[in-house]
Design a protein around this motif. Structure first.
Motif, PDB file in Angstrom:
ATOM      1  N   ARG A 228      41.294 -21.162  66.378  1.00 14.02           N
ATOM      2  CA  ARG A 228      42.539 -21.252  67.141  1.00 14.02           C
ATOM      3  C   ARG A 228      43.720 -21.592  66.233  1.00 14.02           C
ATOM      4  NH1 ARG A 228      38.986 -23.676  71.063  1.00 14.02           N
ATOM      5  NH2 ARG A 228      39.456 -25.762  70.255  1.00 14.02           N
ATOM      6  N   GLN A 229      43.479 -22.407  65.236  1.00 22.78           N
ATOM      7  CA  GLN A 229      44.553 -22.805  64.330  1.00 22.78           C
ATOM      8  C   GLN A 229      44.953 -21.688  63.370  1.00 22.78           C
ATOM      9  OE1 GLN A 229      42.514 -26.241  62.751  1.00 22.78           O
ATOM     10  NE2 GLN A 229      43.781 -27.673  63.916  1.00 22.78           N
ATOM     11  N   HIS A 230      43.951 -20.897  62.934  1.00 22.51           N
ATOM     12  CA  HIS A 230      44.209 -19.866  61.921  1.00 22.51           C
ATOM     13  C   HIS A 230      43.469 -18.567  62.276  1.00 22.51           C
ATOM     14  CE1 HIS A 230      46.065 -22.918  59.375  1.00 22.51           C
ATOM     15  NE2 HIS A 230      45.038 -23.699  59.657  1.00 22.51           N
ATOM     16  N   PRO A 231      43.860 -17.938  63.376  1.00 25.63           N
ATOM     17  CA  PRO A 231      43.140 -16.735  63.817  1.00 25.63           C
ATOM     18  C   PRO A 231      43.261 -15.572  62.832  1.00 25.63           C
ATOM     19  CG  PRO A 231      45.178 -17.010  65.061  1.00 25.63           C
ATOM     20  CD  PRO A 231      44.977 -18.279  64.278  1.00 25.63           C
ATOM     21  N   ASP A 232      44.250 -15.608  61.961  1.00 25.86           N
ATOM     22  CA  ASP A 232      44.463 -14.507  61.014  1.00 25.86           C
ATOM     23  C   ASP A 232      43.433 -14.463  59.906  1.00 25.86           C
ATOM     24  OD1 ASP A 232      45.665 -16.978  60.367  1.00 25.86           O
ATOM     25  OD2 ASP A 232      46.937 -16.033  58.842  1.00 25.86           O
ATOM     26  N   ILE A 233      42.790 -15.596  59.587  1.00 17.46           N
ATOM     27  CA  ILE A 233      41.851 -15.596  58.449  1.00 17.46           C
ATOM     28  C   ILE A 233      40.500 -16.240  58.772  1.00 17.46           C
ATOM     29  CG2 ILE A 233      43.691 -15.559  56.711  1.00 17.46           C
ATOM     30  CD1 ILE A 233      43.225 -18.560  56.300  1.00 17.46           C
ATOM     31  N   VAL A 234      40.276 -16.669  60.010  1.00 18.83           N
ATOM     32  CA  VAL A 234      39.030 -17.354  60.365  1.00 18.83           C
ATOM     33  C   VAL A 234      38.206 -16.508  61.323  1.00 18.83           C
ATOM     34  CG1 VAL A 234      38.012 -19.376  61.482  1.00 18.83           C
ATOM     35  CG2 VAL A 234      40.015 -19.639  60.000  1.00 18.83           C
ATOM     36  N   GLN A 235      36.923 -16.408  61.028  1.00 19.04           N
ATOM     37  CA  GLN A 235      35.957 -15.782  61.926  1.00 19.04           C
ATOM     38  C   GLN A 235      34.865 -16.786  62.264  1.00 19.04           C
ATOM     39  OE1 GLN A 235      34.449 -12.205  60.082  1.00 19.04           O
ATOM     40  NE2 GLN A 235      36.347 -11.073  60.448  1.00 19.04           N
ATOM     41  N   ILE A 236      34.173 -16.563  63.373  1.00 20.07           N
ATOM     42  CA  ILE A 236      33.058 -17.414  63.773  1.00 20.07           C
ATOM     43  C   ILE A 236      31.778 -16.599  63.681  1.00 20.07           C
ATOM     44  CG2 ILE A 236      32.061 -18.802  65.623  1.00 20.07           C
ATOM     45  CD1 ILE A 236      34.898 -19.175  66.715  1.00 20.07           C
ATOM     46  N   LYS A 237      30.825 -17.104  62.922  1.00 21.29           N
ATOM     47  CA  LYS A 237      29.561 -16.395  62.730  1.00 21.29           C
ATOM     48  C   LYS A 237      28.399 -17.381  62.797  1.00 21.29           C
ATOM     49  CE  LYS A 237      31.499 -12.787  59.732  1.00 21.29           C
ATOM     50  NZ  LYS A 237      31.380 -12.083  58.426  1.00 21.29           N
ATOM     51  N   GLN A 238      27.216 -16.815  63.078  1.00 15.88           N
ATOM     52  CA  GLN A 238      26.004 -17.632  63.032  1.00 15.88           C
ATOM     53  C   GLN A 238      25.360 -17.495  61.663  1.00 15.88           C
ATOM     54  OE1 GLN A 238      23.079 -17.180  66.165  1.00 15.88           O
ATOM     55  NE2 GLN A 238      23.680 -19.191  66.906  1.00 15.88           N
ATOM     56  N   ARG A 239      25.121 -18.637  61.030  1.00 15.02           N
ATOM     57  CA  ARG A 239      24.463 -18.664  59.730  1.00 15.02           C
ATOM     58  C   ARG A 239      23.416 -19.761  59.730  1.00 15.02           C
ATOM     59  NH1 ARG A 239      29.254 -18.150  55.127  1.00 15.02           N
ATOM     60  NH2 ARG A 239      29.634 -15.918  55.339  1.00 15.02           N
ATOM     61  N   TRP A 240      22.235 -19.430  59.236  1.00 16.68           N
ATOM     62  CA  TRP A 240      21.144 -20.393  59.166  1.00 16.68           C
ATOM     63  C   TRP A 240      20.873 -21.044  60.527  1.00 16.68           C
ATOM     64  CZ3 TRP A 240      25.358 -20.976  55.632  1.00 16.68           C
ATOM     65  CH2 TRP A 240      25.158 -20.316  54.423  1.00 16.68           C
ATOM     66  N   GLY A 241      20.994 -20.235  61.561  1.00 21.48           N
ATOM     67  CA  GLY A 241      20.649 -20.695  62.892  1.00 21.48           C
ATOM     68  C   GLY A 241      21.669 -21.571  63.572  1.00 21.48           C
ATOM     69  N   ARG A 242      22.915 -21.574  63.074  1.00 24.26           N
ATOM     70  CA  ARG A 242      23.933 -22.391  63.707  1.00 24.26           C
ATOM     71  C   ARG A 242      25.293 -21.719  63.554  1.00 24.26           C
ATOM     72  NH1 ARG A 242      23.369 -27.319  59.331  1.00 24.26           N
ATOM     73  NH2 ARG A 242      24.445 -26.321  57.597  1.00 24.26           N
ATOM     74  N   TRP A 243      26.221 -22.083  64.438  1.00 23.18           N
ATOM     75  CA  TRP A 243      27.558 -21.506  64.393  1.00 23.18           C
ATOM     76  C   TRP A 243      28.372 -22.147  63.274  1.00 23.18           C
ATOM     77  CZ3 TRP A 243      28.365 -17.220  66.906  1.00 23.18           C
ATOM     78  CH2 TRP A 243      27.641 -16.949  68.069  1.00 23.18           C
ATOM     79  N   GLN A 244      29.141 -21.288  62.592  1.00 22.82           N
ATOM     80  CA  GLN A 244      29.999 -21.782  61.519  1.00 22.82           C
ATOM     81  C   GLN A 244      31.280 -20.966  61.463  1.00 22.82           C
ATOM     82  OE1 GLN A 244      27.851 -21.751  57.798  1.00 22.82           O
ATOM     83  NE2 GLN A 244      26.957 -23.756  58.211  1.00 22.82           N
ATOM     84  N   HIS A 245      32.340 -21.594  60.944  1.00 24.35           N
ATOM     85  CA  HIS A 245      33.556 -20.832  60.685  1.00 24.35           C
ATOM     86  C   HIS A 245      33.447 -20.186  59.310  1.00 24.35           C
ATOM     87  CE1 HIS A 245      34.578 -24.821  58.864  1.00 24.35           C
ATOM     88  NE2 HIS A 245      35.005 -24.040  57.884  1.00 24.35           N
ATOM     89  N   VAL A 246      34.057 -19.023  59.163  1.00 27.40           N
ATOM     90  CA  VAL A 246      34.097 -18.304  57.883  1.00 27.40           C
ATOM     91  C   VAL A 246      35.561 -17.988  57.599  1.00 27.40           C
ATOM     92  CG1 VAL A 246      33.346 -16.294  56.580  1.00 27.40           C
ATOM     93  CG2 VAL A 246      31.810 -17.332  58.278  1.00 27.40           C
TER      94      VAL A 246
END
Length: 261
Positions: A228-246
């Protein structure tokens, strides 16, 4: 002299028993102050020199460490400092990396050397130490990298116009805002901090912000907050079985260091 030039602050809550960072700094004979909630003064004062304790004028605001971090910032400015260190309270020890080998620091050189390096430049507003786990022995790493996130062990310029905000990922958010202003960040590999993983210790923000149950996924909410703060450069993905920002930091590659002439 290996003592740091700038003040070292530890933000701590509910960890007077473990006090990992405090113990590490005591072992290195590094001057510091620990910043605590007023209701916990009695517990901390039994195990830490009272002269090293700063008591906040507020408590339990429901915003994690943000108010404490901003209070530290203003406290440093009030004392006339150019920069300040702000450390999490779950750092076990610090290392010097030499010939691709981690060597435990026995003096505060892990703060003094980065300070000396940063002060060679006119435009470094944020720097800090990489985590030990990202610099294994016998694997090559550069002395530092530019223009990425800095967290947990931060050397921050008091000239920064931003302040800490939000509830989650405040280190990453501040790093991004500084980068978006065109300033470089420095993440040192020459010196490392051995930080306990988030949500693995009681105290701190573990219960207040990072709870995990069937109705609430703390890690997913953390990722959503940064998105929400930086929608231009942040994605949300699942890594190693948990949600993380990228975060995509590639757009900041031209944020260059400017050497003092």
């Amino acid at each position: 002299m290996n003592e740091p030039k700038y003040p070292v602050y530890i933000i701590s809550k509910g960890r007077w028993d473990s006090r990992l960072t405090s113990k590490a700094l005591e072992e290195m004979k590094c001057p510091y102050r620990i910043v605590i909630d007023p209701q916990e003064y009695e517990q901390y004062s039994k195990v830490i020199d009272k002269n090293k304790i700063l008591t906040l004028p507020f408590s339990n605001l429901g915003q994690g460490s943000i108010p404490a971090r901003n209070w530290v910032w203003e406290h440093s400015i009030s004392e006339g400092h150019k920069r300040h260190w702000i450390l999490d309270d779950n750092i076990r020890c610090f290392f010097r990396r030499y010939n691709n080998t981690r060597i435990k620091c026995i003096t505060p050189v892990c703060f003094k050397a980065p300070e000396d390096f940063v002060d060679r430049y006119t435009n470094v507003q944020m720097a800090g130490l990489q985590y030990r786990m990202f610099a294994p022995n016998r694997q090559k790493r550069p002395p530092f990298i530019l223009n990425t996130r800095v967290y947990s062990c931060i050397l921050l310029s008091n000239s920064v116009t931003h302040r800490w905000r939000g509830r989650y990922n405040e280190d990453t958010d501040l790093s991004i805002r500084i980068l978006k202003d065109g300033y470089p960040t420095i993440l040192f590999y020459a010196f490392l901090c051995d930080k306990q993983a988030t949500m693995k210790m009681k105290g701190g923000n573990t219960d207040e912000l990072y709870k995990q149950d069937e109705a609430f996924d703390g890690r997913l909410e953390m990722a959503r907050s940064l998105k929400r703060q930086h929608p231009d450069i942040v994605q949300i993905k699942q890594r190693w079985g948990r949600w993380q920002h990228v975060v995509d930091y590639s757009g900041f590659k031209n944020n260059k260091l400017k050497r003092i002439k």
